[in-house]
Design a protein around this motif. Sequence first.
Motif, PDB file in Angstrom:
ATOM      1  N   ALA A  85       0.759  -1.301   0.039  1.00 10.37           N
ATOM      2  CA  ALA A  85      -0.055  -0.145   0.003  1.00 10.37           C
ATOM      3  C   ALA A  85       1.059   1.291   0.066  1.00 10.37           C
ATOM      4  CB  ALA A  85      -0.888  -0.147   1.137  1.00 10.37           C
ATOM      5  N   ASP A  86       0.384   2.260  -0.501  1.00 13.75           N
ATOM      6  CA  ASP A  86       1.359   3.605  -0.779  1.00 13.75           C
ATOM      7  C   ASP A  86       0.888   4.475   0.761  1.00 13.75           C
ATOM      8  OD1 ASP A  86       2.189   3.620  -3.513  1.00 13.75           O
ATOM      9  OD2 ASP A  86      -0.045   3.247  -3.844  1.00 13.75           O
ATOM     10  N   ALA A  87      -0.195   4.076   1.328  1.00 16.13           N
ATOM     11  CA  ALA A  87      -0.263   4.762   2.551  1.00 16.13           C
ATOM     12  C   ALA A  87      -1.445   3.917   3.536  1.00 16.13           C
ATOM     13  CB  ALA A  87      -1.122   5.982   2.523  1.00 16.13           C
ATOM     14  N   VAL A  88      -1.363   3.967   4.856  1.00 15.67           N
ATOM     15  CA  VAL A  88      -2.353   2.966   5.667  1.00 15.67           C
ATOM     16  C   VAL A  88      -2.808   3.880   6.575  1.00 15.67           C
ATOM     17  CG1 VAL A  88      -2.016   1.065   7.315  1.00 15.67           C
ATOM     18  CG2 VAL A  88      -0.507   1.087   5.430  1.00 15.67           C
ATOM     19  N   VAL A  89      -4.349   3.465   6.876  1.00 16.02           N
ATOM     20  CA  VAL A  89      -4.963   4.243   8.268  1.00 16.02           C
ATOM     21  C   VAL A  89      -5.203   3.034   8.893  1.00 16.02           C
ATOM     22  CG1 VAL A  89      -6.929   5.381   8.698  1.00 16.02           C
ATOM     23  CG2 VAL A  89      -6.004   5.762   6.589  1.00 16.02           C
ATOM     24  N   LEU A  90      -4.890   3.302  10.072  1.00 17.45           N
ATOM     25  CA  LEU A  90      -5.069   2.219  11.121  1.00 17.45           C
ATOM     26  C   LEU A  90      -6.227   2.645  11.996  1.00 17.45           C
ATOM     27  CD1 LEU A  90      -1.588   1.407  12.476  1.00 17.45           C
ATOM     28  CD2 LEU A  90      -2.933  -0.053  10.912  1.00 17.45           C
ATOM     29  N   ALA A  91      -7.431   1.751  11.988  1.00 14.23           N
ATOM     30  CA  ALA A  91      -8.438   2.504  12.978  1.00 14.23           C
ATOM     31  C   ALA A  91      -9.059   1.140  13.708  1.00 14.23           C
ATOM     32  CB  ALA A  91      -9.487   2.874  11.840  1.00 14.23           C
ATOM     33  N   LEU A  92      -8.144   0.894  14.666  1.00 16.08           N
ATOM     34  CA  LEU A  92      -8.345  -0.683  15.206  1.00 16.08           C
ATOM     35  C   LEU A  92      -9.053  -0.567  16.442  1.00 16.08           C
ATOM     36  CD1 LEU A  92      -4.789  -1.748  14.377  1.00 16.08           C
ATOM     37  CD2 LEU A  92      -6.991  -3.054  13.617  1.00 16.08           C
ATOM     38  N   GLY A  93      -9.682   0.456  16.964  1.00 15.87           N
ATOM     39  CA  GLY A  93     -10.245   0.728  18.053  1.00 15.87           C
ATOM     40  C   GLY A  93      -9.700   0.723  19.301  1.00 15.87           C
ATOM     41  N   GLY A  94     -10.138   0.594  20.385  1.00 12.58           N
ATOM     42  CA  GLY A  94      -9.479   0.710  21.709  1.00 12.58           C
ATOM     43  C   GLY A  94      -9.219  -0.668  22.371  1.00 12.58           C
ATOM     44  N   GLY A  95      -9.660  -0.742  23.648  1.00 14.97           N
ATOM     45  CA  GLY A  95      -9.249  -2.459  24.266  1.00 14.97           C
ATOM     46  C   GLY A  95     -10.607  -2.797  24.653  1.00 14.97           C
ATOM     47  N   SER A  96     -11.918  -2.155  24.805  1.00 14.80           N
ATOM     48  CA  SER A  96     -13.107  -2.911  25.287  1.00 14.80           C
ATOM     49  C   SER A  96     -13.951  -3.601  24.156  1.00 14.80           C
ATOM     50  CB  SER A  96     -13.997  -1.725  25.693  1.00 14.80           C
ATOM     51  OG  SER A  96     -14.401  -0.704  24.894  1.00 14.80           O
ATOM     52  N   TRP A  97     -14.744  -4.504  24.566  1.00 16.13           N
ATOM     53  CA  TRP A  97     -15.425  -5.271  23.775  1.00 16.13           C
ATOM     54  C   TRP A  97     -14.561  -6.213  22.718  1.00 16.13           C
ATOM     55  CZ3 TRP A  97     -20.846  -5.596  24.070  1.00 16.13           C
ATOM     56  CH2 TRP A  97     -21.455  -4.785  25.108  1.00 16.13           C
ATOM     57  N   ARG A  98     -13.820  -7.162  23.321  1.00 15.93           N
ATOM     58  CA  ARG A  98     -12.819  -7.806  22.540  1.00 15.93           C
ATOM     59  C   ARG A  98     -13.820  -8.665  21.717  1.00 15.93           C
ATOM     60  NH1 ARG A  98      -7.790 -10.059  23.674  1.00 15.93           N
ATOM     61  NH2 ARG A  98      -7.934  -8.496  25.463  1.00 15.93           N
ATOM     62  N   GLN A  99     -14.899  -9.172  22.005  1.00 14.49           N
ATOM     63  CA  GLN A  99     -15.799  -9.994  21.282  1.00 14.49           C
ATOM     64  C   GLN A  99     -16.182  -9.378  19.863  1.00 14.49           C
ATOM     65  OE1 GLN A  99     -16.733  -8.823  24.039  1.00 14.49           O
ATOM     66  NE2 GLN A  99     -18.989  -8.685  24.397  1.00 14.49           N
ATOM     67  N   LEU A 100     -16.175  -8.102  19.803  1.00 12.50           N
ATOM     68  CA  LEU A 100     -16.541  -7.249  18.718  1.00 12.50           C
ATOM     69  C   LEU A 100     -15.448  -6.721  18.023  1.00 12.50           C
ATOM     70  CD1 LEU A 100     -19.561  -5.293  20.390  1.00 12.50           C
ATOM     71  CD2 LEU A 100     -19.626  -7.491  18.858  1.00 12.50           C
ATOM     72  N   GLY A 101     -14.181  -7.197  18.356  1.00 13.05           N
ATOM     73  CA  GLY A 101     -13.022  -6.776  17.539  1.00 13.05           C
ATOM     74  C   GLY A 101     -11.957  -5.909  17.960  1.00 13.05           C
ATOM     75  N   SER A 102     -12.594  -5.141  19.239  1.00 11.59           N
ATOM     76  CA  SER A 102     -11.511  -4.152  19.891  1.00 11.59           C
ATOM     77  C   SER A 102     -10.775  -4.674  20.849  1.00 11.59           C
ATOM     78  CB  SER A 102     -12.319  -3.351  20.315  1.00 11.59           C
ATOM     79  OG  SER A 102     -12.916  -2.319  19.193  1.00 11.59           O
TER      80      SER A 102
END
Length: 423
Positions: free
Chosen positions: A160-177
């Motif tokens: 990729a020529d650029a990357v945006v990380l939007a990975l959330g915080g640390g709550s609700w692990r079961q939903l991906g954060s």
Amino acid sequence: MTADAVSSSRVAIVGGGPAGLMAAEGLAAAGLRVDLYDAMPSVGRKFLMAGKGGLNLTHAEAAPDFLARYGARSGQVAPWLAAFGPDALREWARELGTETFVGSSGRVFPVDMKAAPLLRAWLHRLRRAGVGFHMRHRWLGWVESRLCFATPQGERQVEADAVVLALGGGSWRQLGSDGAWVPLLARRGVDIAPLLPANCGFDVVWSEHFRERFAGQPVKSVTATFIDREGICHQRSGEFVVTATGVEGSLIYALSAPLRDALEAGGTALLRLDLAPGKSLERIEAEVSHPRGARSMASHLQSKAGIAGVKAGLLRECTVRETYADPVRLAAAIKDLHLVLQRPRPLDEAISSAGGVRFEALTPGLMLRALPGVFCAGEMLDWEAPTGGYLLTACFASGRAAAAGVVDYLRRPATRTGGMPEE
């Protein structure tokens, strides 16, 4: 870089929550080739969860008050909201076919109260704009200059020529954060504040009798006050819920940041409750001083002061027996009941998290100073806000800001000093 060269650039977005999706929209609108990767089977899972009780999209309060909700990070959030604030967010939703209304509390909801129709319309528009979606791609970091993902088919590497990380915080692990991104960026020299629970409940040591009788019951129409170590008074009115382990709910969440910070500094936190905020101390004192005759104390408090049910239980739980023999002390307890909080509930139980990538580690365009070409957005940044639409609004707005930062980066070769990260 020429306009044609910019439009041929490929941008990878990692994370499919509101911030990542909004970044994808901004980048696609700029003519870039956009691919979005998420570890879950579908995007927007926490967004959909937020809509289960009615999607609180934003808030209609005046701009200065709205901005103040972001506390110490108001200065950093302000440019995001200036570019894409509550009014712009409501207009954006309207363009997607979702009309909104302002509730009695000032909170803004879709007319149908649902998140799913808005998300479906949004994803349809993004796909029509050419955004590619790649599910079940868990980000593992970089291999040389390539993004590395774990997928059901094995490891995959992406240029990729650029990357945006939007990975959330640390709550609700079961939903991906789950905060799994923290060590990946820390190893690259990115300054990250520890992830902490925000908009969370707190533990209280209840008696077995109180827990069994009142756990799950709401405590309505109270005012809560907390005075921090600097002498600053934090006060909110509303309601909360007694749980088996302590307290939670909107009133507690509104004060959770200063309460958490006090507990992190050591010791306990004293939350002071006014169980009868509509009455003065003098009036309560007069009411409880009235002769009760043959009536029980519980009946007396209910008929004269309106203290019954879980409020009466709290009063018993947090005072000594002798209090009930002295109307002055009893009235004082009703107006200023002391509730000792022991600790925040675990991070994974919190609605959101505090901490994350520090703003000092970012350029104004949300690019990581240590990793040119890599941008961050959403809850993985070091800001927090109470519930009420403030979290979602800033996540959306930060995604827009990150997209603008990427476009500016790709259009200005002088800023591209380091290329993409390499091992």
